[in-house]
Design a protein around this motif. Structure first.
Motif, mmCIF file in Angstrom:
data_model
loop_
_atom_site.group_PDB
_atom_site.id
_atom_site.type_symbol
_atom_site.label_atom_id
_atom_site.label_comp_id
_atom_site.label_asym_id
_atom_site.label_seq_id
_atom_site.Cartn_x
_atom_site.Cartn_y
_atom_site.Cartn_z
ATOM 1 N N LEU A 60 6.309 2.764 -17.437
ATOM 2 C CA LEU A 60 5.954 3.733 -16.395
ATOM 3 C C LEU A 60 5.723 5.128 -16.985
ATOM 4 C CD1 LEU A 60 8.573 2.789 -13.628
ATOM 5 C CD2 LEU A 60 6.129 2.269 -13.636
ATOM 6 N N SER A 87 0.820 -1.216 0.000
ATOM 7 C CA SER A 87 0.000 0.000 0.000
ATOM 8 C C SER A 87 0.851 1.261 0.000
ATOM 9 C CB SER A 87 -0.941 0.001 1.209
ATOM 10 O OG SER A 87 -0.169 -0.069 2.399
ATOM 11 N N ASP A 135 3.047 3.038 -4.006
ATOM 12 C CA ASP A 135 2.068 3.357 -5.028
ATOM 13 C C ASP A 135 2.735 4.194 -6.111
ATOM 14 O OD1 ASP A 135 -0.007 4.162 -6.577
ATOM 15 O OD2 ASP A 135 -1.154 5.115 -4.954
ATOM 16 N N LEU A 136 2.758 3.651 -7.338
ATOM 17 C CA LEU A 136 3.419 4.365 -8.427
ATOM 18 C C LEU A 136 2.671 5.639 -8.824
ATOM 19 C CD1 LEU A 136 4.578 1.209 -10.355
ATOM 20 C CD2 LEU A 136 6.099 3.050 -9.606
ATOM 21 N N GLU A 137 1.456 5.802 -8.262
ATOM 22 C CA GLU A 137 0.753 7.079 -8.482
ATOM 23 C C GLU A 137 1.344 8.187 -7.603
ATOM 24 O OE1 GLU A 137 -1.949 7.451 -10.691
ATOM 25 O OE2 GLU A 137 -1.288 5.444 -11.313
ATOM 26 N N ASP A 138 2.024 7.779 -6.552
ATOM 27 C CA ASP A 138 2.703 8.744 -5.666
ATOM 28 C C ASP A 138 3.947 9.274 -6.390
ATOM 29 O OD1 ASP A 138 4.363 9.980 -3.846
ATOM 30 O OD2 ASP A 138 4.456 8.291 -2.448
ATOM 31 N N PRO A 139 3.982 10.571 -6.715
ATOM 32 C CA PRO A 139 5.084 11.081 -7.553
ATOM 33 C C PRO A 139 6.463 10.919 -6.904
ATOM 34 C CG PRO A 139 3.705 12.893 -6.745
ATOM 35 C CD PRO A 139 2.990 11.625 -6.394
ATOM 36 N N ASP A 163 7.970 -2.079 -4.937
ATOM 37 C CA ASP A 163 6.830 -2.949 -5.233
ATOM 38 C C ASP A 163 7.287 -4.212 -5.964
ATOM 39 O OD1 ASP A 163 6.208 -2.302 -8.414
ATOM 40 O OD2 ASP A 163 7.165 -0.656 -7.347
ATOM 41 N N TYR A 176 7.432 8.418 -4.836
ATOM 42 C CA TYR A 176 7.818 7.013 -4.979
ATOM 43 C C TYR A 176 8.138 6.689 -6.440
ATOM 44 C CZ TYR A 176 7.655 1.980 -5.202
ATOM 45 O OH TYR A 176 7.981 0.677 -5.447
ATOM 46 N N ARG A 177 7.298 7.206 -7.346
ATOM 47 C CA ARG A 177 7.533 6.950 -8.768
ATOM 48 C C ARG A 177 8.914 7.493 -9.182
ATOM 49 N NH1 ARG A 177 7.209 9.499 -13.368
ATOM 50 N NH2 ARG A 177 6.625 8.427 -15.303
#
Lengths: 233, 233
Positions: free
Chosen positions: B77, B9, B12-16, B130, B18-19
């Motif tokens: 990505l 959780s 999250d690759l939507e989290d800039p 992830d 973390y991405r």
């Protein structure tokens, strides 16, 4: 390729003379492939950008894949791949020493024009071998992505500076000349391989007219490649 | 690897942030792979025999395969692979310039000890990402055949001339030192990537004791690799 393949019955790998010719053919192509790997990896070092570098590296890796496939085929024939390559180390190395590119664009032209010329020549010989050997040879000669990439980059370079075209046209002629010199050297030293084209005791070969036509085809393809780069052949 | 992966959780690759860290991680490994391709292809040139040369070329081609897989993952990505690699060109190039091998054996030690060290380090980081990213990273770190080949060749060289061991032991220490210098440089410049290990605003990270343990593991593995070569670490 104008001449049809010989009948399968004449192409017996149990025949030591024919087998020696096939081992030579696979050996010379295999050494050509690992040399192409080496040269492309070197050229990758002089690439102006990281995408260009990775494109050259991709071609190099593809050539190495072909090399491995040819080695497997040689092992399948009971031959040692490195012994099979040994007679061709000197002429292939001599070709590469004499055509060592001094810049990125010359390297690109070699990758397309030089490798294309070699591929055409081996494809001509492949029409005289058994179907299994022919399939492996033709697969190993498949364009590793050179054509589209090199045409694009060389045309762009000439558009940016038309003087480049004269220098690269000379380079293309030099590649053709050096390739012929080394091919003649191999032909003079490797009787079995040469006999695939010219015929042997129990096999008919190309007559002089047919050999002339073969060289015409090679020259025409070379000219077409030079023209696609925007260069005079 | 002692620490368990974080819960999915938090990754999250939507989290800039973390991405950005994942893009950095894939980018630095990708540039490391194409650099390894380049170095192995160079080392192949100094191989004493054609089988040795083809073995190094095989490793180089394998590294290029990893490079392509990482680029695909970056594109998946929505990232440009070359932009992702750009921040790491200078430190990775600096490592390779400072560890340019002066002969075949030094090159072999670098291929095994240097790449092994990098692989261990990235594998540690991979335990904090992830599952999908982790799988691609671990696949790209797979031994490309270095270990068995290098151990065999280096041990044979030391058996033939025991003085070689002292020089190569120094070489191994230099690799470790230069790798730490460049890793610190990357850590200082790439906050998001570093935060994978050390934690960020909304993610816990390793405390100092855990970071100490991580370095102990890296050092132990390095020592084990040096010992397998017959070298003092």
């Amino acid at each position: 390729m104008a001449e049809p393949p010989r009948s399968a019955s004449a192409l017996d790998l149990e025949d030591p003379v024919y087998r020696a010719a096939v081992v030579d053919l696979l050996g010379v192509i295999a050494y050509g492939e690992i040399s192409a790997f080496d040269r492309l990896a070197q050229d990758a070092r002089s690439a102006p950008t990281l995408p260009d570098k990775s494109e050259l590296a991709r071609m190099a890796a593809a050539e190495f894949g072909h090399f491995e496939r040819l080695c497997d085929q040689l092992r399948g024939l009971g031959a040692d791949p490195y012994q099979a390559m040994a007679p061709f180390v000197a002429p292939v190395d001599a070709f590469h020493v004499r055509t060592a590119s001094s810049d990125w664009l010359e390297g690109l032209v070699t990758a397309y024009v030089g490798d294309g010329l070699a591929a055409d020549f081996y494809a001509e010989i492949a029409s005289f071998v058994d179907a299994d050997t022919r399939a492996v040879v033709l697969e190993s000669l498949r364009d590793a992505g050179q054509s589209a990439f090199v045409v694009d980059r060389v045309r762009a370079a000439i558009a940016a500076d038309p003087r480049v075209a004269g220098r690269l046209a000379l380079w293309g002629r030099r590649l053709m000349g050096e390739a012929l010199i080394q091919a003649q050297r191999v032909a003079a030293e490797r009787d079995e391989l040469t006999a695939l084209l010219t015929g042997g005791v129990d096999r008919p070969g190309l007559d002089l007219v047919s050999i002339g036509r073969l060289f015409t085809r090679l020259t025409e393809n070379h000219t077409r490649r030079m023209e696609s780069l925007g260069l005079a052949a």
